[in-house]
Design a protein around this motif. Structure first.
Motif, short mmCIF file in Angstrom:
data_model
loop_
_atom_site.label_atom_id
_atom_site.label_comp_id
_atom_site.label_asym_id
_atom_site.label_seq_id
_atom_site.Cartn_x
_atom_site.Cartn_y
_atom_site.Cartn_z
N GLY A 98 -0.33 7.60 -6.19
CA GLY A 98 -1.07 8.64 -5.48
C GLY A 98 -2.10 8.09 -4.52
O GLY A 98 -2.50 8.76 -3.56
N LYS A 99 -2.56 6.86 -4.77
CA LYS A 99 -3.55 6.22 -3.90
C LYS A 99 -3.49 4.73 -4.12
O LYS A 99 -3.34 4.27 -5.26
CB LYS A 99 -4.96 6.74 -4.21
N ALA A 100 -3.61 3.96 -3.05
CA ALA A 100 -3.57 2.51 -3.17
C ALA A 100 -4.85 2.01 -3.84
O ALA A 100 -5.95 2.35 -3.40
CB ALA A 100 -3.41 1.87 -1.79
N PRO A 101 -4.74 1.22 -4.92
CA PRO A 101 -5.94 0.67 -5.55
C PRO A 101 -6.72 -0.20 -4.57
O PRO A 101 -6.12 -0.94 -3.78
CB PRO A 101 -5.37 -0.18 -6.71
N PRO A 102 -8.03 -0.13 -4.57
CA PRO A 102 -8.82 -0.88 -3.60
C PRO A 102 -8.80 -2.38 -3.87
O PRO A 102 -8.65 -2.82 -5.01
CB PRO A 102 -10.24 -0.32 -3.77
N ASP A 103 -8.97 -3.14 -2.81
CA ASP A 103 -9.16 -4.58 -2.94
C ASP A 103 -10.53 -4.82 -3.57
O ASP A 103 -11.50 -4.13 -3.26
CB ASP A 103 -9.07 -5.24 -1.56
N LEU A 104 -10.61 -5.81 -4.47
CA LEU A 104 -11.84 -6.03 -5.22
C LEU A 104 -12.65 -7.23 -4.74
O LEU A 104 -13.60 -7.64 -5.41
CB LEU A 104 -11.52 -6.19 -6.71
N SER A 105 -12.29 -7.78 -3.59
CA SER A 105 -12.98 -8.98 -3.11
C SER A 105 -14.48 -8.76 -2.97
O SER A 105 -15.28 -9.64 -3.29
CB SER A 105 -12.40 -9.42 -1.76
N ASN A 108 -13.20 11.44 -13.37
CA ASN A 108 -11.91 11.85 -12.84
C ASN A 108 -11.25 10.78 -11.96
O ASN A 108 -10.46 11.09 -11.06
CB ASN A 108 -12.05 13.14 -12.03
N ALA A 109 -11.56 9.52 -12.24
CA ALA A 109 -10.89 8.43 -11.52
C ALA A 109 -9.43 8.37 -11.95
O ALA A 109 -9.08 8.68 -13.09
CB ALA A 109 -11.58 7.10 -11.81
N SER A 110 -8.59 7.98 -11.02
CA SER A 110 -7.16 7.92 -11.33
C SER A 110 -6.77 6.65 -12.05
O SER A 110 -5.63 6.51 -12.51
CB SER A 110 -6.35 8.04 -10.02
N MET A 111 -7.69 5.71 -12.18
CA MET A 111 -7.38 4.43 -12.82
C MET A 111 -7.33 4.57 -14.33
O MET A 111 -8.27 5.08 -14.95
CB MET A 111 -8.44 3.39 -12.44
N PRO A 112 -6.27 4.12 -14.97
CA PRO A 112 -6.23 4.11 -16.44
C PRO A 112 -7.08 2.97 -16.98
O PRO A 112 -7.47 2.06 -16.25
CB PRO A 112 -4.75 3.89 -16.76
N HIS A 113 -7.35 3.01 -18.26
CA HIS A 113 -8.16 1.96 -18.89
C HIS A 113 -7.23 0.82 -19.29
O HIS A 113 -6.68 0.80 -20.39
CB HIS A 113 -8.87 2.54 -20.11
N PRO A 161 0.81 -1.23 0.00
CA PRO A 161 0.00 0.00 0.00
C PRO A 161 0.84 1.28 0.00
O PRO A 161 0.50 2.24 -0.70
CB PRO A 161 -0.82 -0.13 1.29
N GLU A 162 1.94 1.29 0.78
CA GLU A 162 2.77 2.50 0.80
C GLU A 162 3.46 2.73 -0.53
O GLU A 162 3.65 3.87 -0.96
CB GLU A 162 3.80 2.41 1.93
N GLN A 163 3.82 1.63 -1.23
CA GLN A 163 4.40 1.76 -2.56
C GLN A 163 3.36 2.29 -3.55
O GLN A 163 3.66 3.17 -4.37
CB GLN A 163 4.94 0.41 -3.03
N ALA A 164 2.14 1.74 -3.47
CA ALA A 164 1.08 2.18 -4.37
C ALA A 164 0.76 3.65 -4.17
O ALA A 164 0.55 4.39 -5.13
CB ALA A 164 -0.16 1.33 -4.14
N THR A 165 0.75 4.08 -2.92
CA THR A 165 0.48 5.49 -2.63
C THR A 165 1.56 6.38 -3.20
O THR A 165 1.29 7.45 -3.77
CB THR A 165 0.35 5.71 -1.12
N ALA A 166 2.82 5.94 -3.08
CA ALA A 166 3.94 6.74 -3.58
C ALA A 166 3.96 6.78 -5.11
O ALA A 166 4.26 7.82 -5.71
CB ALA A 166 5.25 6.17 -3.05
N TRP A 167 3.63 5.67 -5.76
CA TRP A 167 3.73 5.59 -7.21
C TRP A 167 2.46 6.07 -7.92
O TRP A 167 2.53 6.70 -8.98
CB TRP A 167 3.99 4.14 -7.63
#
Length: 244
Positions: A109-116, A149-154, A101-107
């Motif tokens: 901007g926000k940790a992608p959510p778990d999809l369970s 305006n989601a940060s997720m790319p397609h 999570p800390e790597q995801a936040t740094a790279w």
């Protein structure tokens, strides 16, 4: 006591309505019906393939173990390990990712959510529509009608192609009226819609794997209760026959 209970129920109902309205107004897209059937094992298998290839690198599914796929989807351990595991994870481990999570936040901007549990929180129609409504805006970046305006790319753009928005006047501002495919992808629109449906189906299964077994058992439970009701009525009639 009754007044307090009624007040509590009313407050819960108001809160549920407000939450539903908030969720509905979150995006500007209209929900499309996915027609998901988690009992379609072939669709769940295909969805699992797309999920691990395109989603699992960033999004974890930490409440699902790989060996559960063996039990529920009729796959062998070798099939799961050779086709659905692209890390050093073992068959009994959860579908986690290497990125912390800390790597995801740094790279990112926000940790992608778990999809369970995404299918339970969002709904399969929302997930299906979300996968269909990515588009490239004027800045050249990715946007989405369901989650603006989601940060997720397609990540599936090579399959779907690149969509561009067509605007319509709405009062004093222009809003996205619909999307058109500007650059075709590897799949036809119909094929990509099936891919999106398969992913939504897998996420539906992922959110409650016991659903398949629970519904099968539920049918037998209802049949048993119906038969037992007849027996109970006959027994009651026998006990009370002399009374009347």
């Amino acid at each position: 006591m009754k007044r307090k209970l009624a007040t509590t129920v009313f407050a819960l109902a108001v809160g549920l309505i407000a939450q539903t309205a908030s969720a509905a107004s979150e995006g500007g897209g209209h929900l499309q019906h996915a027609g998901v059937n988690a009992r379609d094992v072939a669709a769940v298998q295909r969805g699992a393939k797309w999920f691990v290839n395109y989603c699992l690198s960033c999004h974890s599914a930490q409440y699902m173990r790989y060996n559960r796929l063996v039990e529920d989807l009729g796959l062998s351990e070798d099939q799961v390990m050779n086709n659905l595991v692209f890390s050093d994870a073992k068959i009994g481990e959860t579908m986690d990712i290497a990125m912390r999570p800390e790597q995801a936040t740094a790279w990112l901007g926000k940790a992608p959510p778990d999809l369970s549990l995404s299918a339970r929180s969002r709904g399969t129609d929302w997930l299906y529509t979300y996968l269909l409504t990515f588009y490239q805006d004027e800045s050249g970046g990715w946007n989405n009608l369901m989650l603006p305006n989601a940060s997720m790319p397609h990540v599936l753009w090579q399959l779907q192609g690149i969509q561009k928005p067509v605007y319509a006047e709405h009062g004093d501002e222009a809003v996205v009226d619909h999307l058109v495919v500007d650059t075709p992808g590897l799949q036809t629109p119909e094929e990509y819609a099936q891919t999106a449906r398969d992913i939504a189906t897998f996420l539906d299964y992922l959110s409650e794997p016991a659903k398949l077994q629970r519904k099968s058992i539920g049918i037998w439970v209802m049949l048993f209760l119906a038969a037992f009701a007849l027996v109970a009525y006959a027994l009651k009639a026998e006990y009370w026959r002399d009374v009347h």
